[in-house]
Design a protein around this motif. Structure first.
Motif, PDB file in Angstrom:
ATOM      1  N   UNK A   1       8.623   1.161  -0.989  1.00  0.00           N
ATOM      2  CA  UNK A   1       8.782   2.364  -0.160  1.00  0.00           C
ATOM      3  C   UNK A   1       7.942   2.241   1.110  1.00  0.00           C
ATOM      4  N   UNK A   2       6.722   1.726   0.974  1.00  0.00           N
ATOM      5  CA  UNK A   2       5.878   1.518   2.156  1.00  0.00           C
ATOM      6  C   UNK A   2       6.504   0.513   3.109  1.00  0.00           C
ATOM      7  N   UNK A   3       7.109  -0.524   2.559  1.00  0.00           N
ATOM      8  CA  UNK A   3       7.743  -1.541   3.406  1.00  0.00           C
ATOM      9  C   UNK A   3       8.897  -0.941   4.205  1.00  0.00           C
ATOM     10  N   UNK A   4       9.631  -0.019   3.610  1.00  0.00           N
ATOM     11  CA  UNK A   4      10.711   0.660   4.346  1.00  0.00           C
ATOM     12  C   UNK A   4      10.137   1.482   5.493  1.00  0.00           C
ATOM     13  N   UNK A   5       9.037   2.200   5.217  1.00  0.00           N
ATOM     14  CA  UNK A   5       8.397   2.996   6.274  1.00  0.00           C
ATOM     15  C   UNK A   5       7.854   2.096   7.387  1.00  0.00           C
TER      16      UNK A   5
ATOM     17  N   UNK B   1      -0.547   0.295  12.302  1.00  0.00           N
ATOM     18  CA  UNK B   1       0.448   0.688  11.303  1.00  0.00           C
ATOM     19  C   UNK B   1      -0.235   1.399  10.139  1.00  0.00           C
ATOM     20  N   UNK B   2      -1.406   0.935   9.741  1.00  0.00           N
ATOM     21  CA  UNK B   2      -2.147   1.587   8.661  1.00  0.00           C
ATOM     22  C   UNK B   2      -2.545   3.001   9.084  1.00  0.00           C
ATOM     23  N   UNK B   3      -3.012   3.150  10.323  1.00  0.00           N
ATOM     24  CA  UNK B   3      -3.372   4.492  10.812  1.00  0.00           C
ATOM     25  C   UNK B   3      -2.160   5.409  10.836  1.00  0.00           C
ATOM     26  N   UNK B   4      -1.027   4.872  11.268  1.00  0.00           N
ATOM     27  CA  UNK B   4       0.209   5.665  11.311  1.00  0.00           C
ATOM     28  C   UNK B   4       0.577   6.147   9.906  1.00  0.00           C
ATOM     29  N   UNK B   5       0.497   5.257   8.920  1.00  0.00           N
ATOM     30  CA  UNK B   5       0.838   5.628   7.547  1.00  0.00           C
ATOM     31  C   UNK B   5      -0.185   6.610   6.968  1.00  0.00           C
ATOM     32  N   UNK B   6      -1.448   6.443   7.335  1.00  0.00           N
ATOM     33  CA  UNK B   6      -2.484   7.371   6.861  1.00  0.00           C
ATOM     34  C   UNK B   6      -2.269   8.766   7.437  1.00  0.00           C
ATOM     35  N   UNK B   7      -1.805   8.842   8.690  1.00  0.00           N
ATOM     36  CA  UNK B   7      -1.502  10.147   9.287  1.00  0.00           C
ATOM     37  C   UNK B   7      -0.356  10.843   8.553  1.00  0.00           C
ATOM     38  N   UNK B   8       0.496  10.040   7.891  1.00  0.00           N
ATOM     39  CA  UNK B   8       1.601  10.605   7.112  1.00  0.00           C
ATOM     40  C   UNK B   8       1.195  10.803   5.649  1.00  0.00           C
TER      41      UNK B   8
ATOM     42  N   UNK C   1      -5.754  -1.300   5.723  1.00  0.00           N
ATOM     43  CA  UNK C   1      -5.252  -2.281   6.676  1.00  0.00           C
ATOM     44  C   UNK C   1      -4.841  -3.584   6.007  1.00  0.00           C
ATOM     45  N   UNK C   2      -5.597  -4.006   5.018  1.00  0.00           N
ATOM     46  CA  UNK C   2      -5.299  -5.290   4.375  1.00  0.00           C
ATOM     47  C   UNK C   2      -4.005  -5.236   3.562  1.00  0.00           C
ATOM     48  N   UNK C   3      -3.762  -4.096   2.944  1.00  0.00           N
ATOM     49  CA  UNK C   3      -2.497  -3.941   2.207  1.00  0.00           C
ATOM     50  C   UNK C   3      -1.319  -3.947   3.164  1.00  0.00           C
ATOM     51  N   UNK C   4      -1.469  -3.225   4.274  1.00  0.00           N
ATOM     52  CA  UNK C   4      -0.412  -3.182   5.279  1.00  0.00           C
ATOM     53  C   UNK C   4      -0.193  -4.575   5.857  1.00  0.00           C
ATOM     54  N   UNK C   5      -1.285  -5.296   6.112  1.00  0.00           N
ATOM     55  CA  UNK C   5      -1.173  -6.652   6.655  1.00  0.00           C
ATOM     56  C   UNK C   5      -0.414  -7.562   5.683  1.00  0.00           C
ATOM     57  N   UNK C   6      -0.731  -7.447   4.393  1.00  0.00           N
ATOM     58  CA  UNK C   6      -0.045  -8.276   3.394  1.00  0.00           C
ATOM     59  C   UNK C   6       1.442  -7.945   3.351  1.00  0.00           C
ATOM     60  N   UNK C   7       1.783  -6.659   3.385  1.00  0.00           N
ATOM     61  CA  UNK C   7       3.185  -6.261   3.342  1.00  0.00           C
ATOM     62  C   UNK C   7       3.918  -6.681   4.606  1.00  0.00           C
ATOM     63  N   UNK C   8       3.267  -6.555   5.748  1.00  0.00           N
ATOM     64  CA  UNK C   8       3.908  -6.975   7.000  1.00  0.00           C
ATOM     65  C   UNK C   8       4.115  -8.495   6.995  1.00  0.00           C
ATOM     66  N   UNK C   9       3.163  -9.231   6.470  1.00  0.00           N
ATOM     67  CA  UNK C   9       3.292 -10.687   6.394  1.00  0.00           C
ATOM     68  C   UNK C   9       4.442 -11.062   5.461  1.00  0.00           C
ATOM     69  N   UNK C  10       4.570 -10.314   4.363  1.00  0.00           N
ATOM     70  CA  UNK C  10       5.640 -10.551   3.402  1.00  0.00           C
ATOM     71  C   UNK C  10       7.009 -10.294   4.051  1.00  0.00           C
ATOM     72  N   UNK C  11       7.054  -9.302   4.925  1.00  0.00           N
ATOM     73  CA  UNK C  11       8.314  -8.960   5.618  1.00  0.00           C
ATOM     74  C   UNK C  11       8.569  -9.850   6.828  1.00  0.00           C
TER      75      UNK C  11
END
Length: 81
Positions: A37-41, A57-64, A70-80
């Protein structure tokens, strides 16, 4: 492992290749539903703002109100990619 005419045990093959025997049995896990779900967002937002890196991107998701770092977002972005 490779099947050789001479039968080498898996232990010997791993030793020759300098691999841990446990790597033979490793089964990668699939991503959790929450991460998918995070990857879709992330993908949706990245199409709007392709210059966003993992920090923005992490700040944007935290605002939502998503609990991500940041590290989780980085891993998911790298995966994508």
């Amino acid at each position: 492992m490779v099947s050789v005419g001479h039968s080498l045990s898996q232990r010997r093959q791993c030793s020759l290749l300098q691999l841990a025997r446990s790597s033979l049995y490793y089964q990668p896990r699939q991503e959790s539903a929450e991460n998918l779900a995070l990857m879709k967002l992330i993908d949706k937002q990245f199409l709007k703002t392709p210059w966003y890196g993992s920090r923005q991107m992490a700040r944007h998701l935290q605002r939502q109100n998503h609990k991500v770092g940041r590290h989780r977002v980085r891993r998911l972005m790298r995966l994508m990619r």
